[in-house]
Design a protein around this motif. Structure first.
Motif: not given
Ligand code: MG
Length: 159
Positions: A44, A10, A12
């Protein structure tokens, strides 16, 4: 008994005015991840690794960002949900290993608390959770401090 592995990733973007939450822990910093939920990259990536090992789809299927129910959600709830799903499938978590990539702040001092929080959400001893941190050596968006990322691997056994 059979063993299964899953991988998760993941990333961000980081923005000012957002809380920095990694592994369920809020860490004092001037930026935090943008996202529909709390943007916890570690939770995540771990969630996707667990779902992947179970052959149960991915985080986007289970927690769509179009669903207002998950707006601002604490991502440890995703892990609690994944744990239930594994239980239903008679799968046990043998081990999870993860690496978080970000330039700042230093995560090492926070790992004991993060492992405790993740262990609580997953219902496993903290000894089964391995966490590591890397910088990106100033290279690309992560290296410029514009984003943070995480990779995770989960090993499950079926019972
Ligand atoms: Mg995420």
């Amino acid at each position: 008994m059979s063993t299964r592995c899953g991988i998760g990733y993941d990333l961000h973007r980081l923005a000012e005015g957002r809380k920095l939450i990694i592994g369920g822990l809020e860490i004092p910093f001037d930026k935090g991840p943008m996202g529909h939920s709390d943007g916890d990259v570690l939770a995540h990536a771990l969630c996707d690794a667990l779902l992947g090992a179970a052959g149960a789809g991915d985080i986007g299927t289970h927690f769509p960002d179009s669903d207002p129910k998950w707006k601002g959600a604490a991502s440890l709830r995703f892990l609690e949900h994944a744990r239930k799903l594994l239980d239903e499938r008679h799968l046990s978590i043998e081990h999870v290993d993860a690496v978080v990539i970000l330039e700042r702040p230093k995560l090492g001092p926070h790992f004991p608390k993060m492992r405790e929080l993740l262990a609580g959400a997953l219902g496993i001893p903290a000894e089964k959770i391995s966490l590591k941190a890397k910088t990106n050596e100033g290279v690309d968006a992560v290296g410029r401090g514009e984003a943070l990322a995480a990779h995770a691997v989960a090993t499950l056994s079926s019972r």
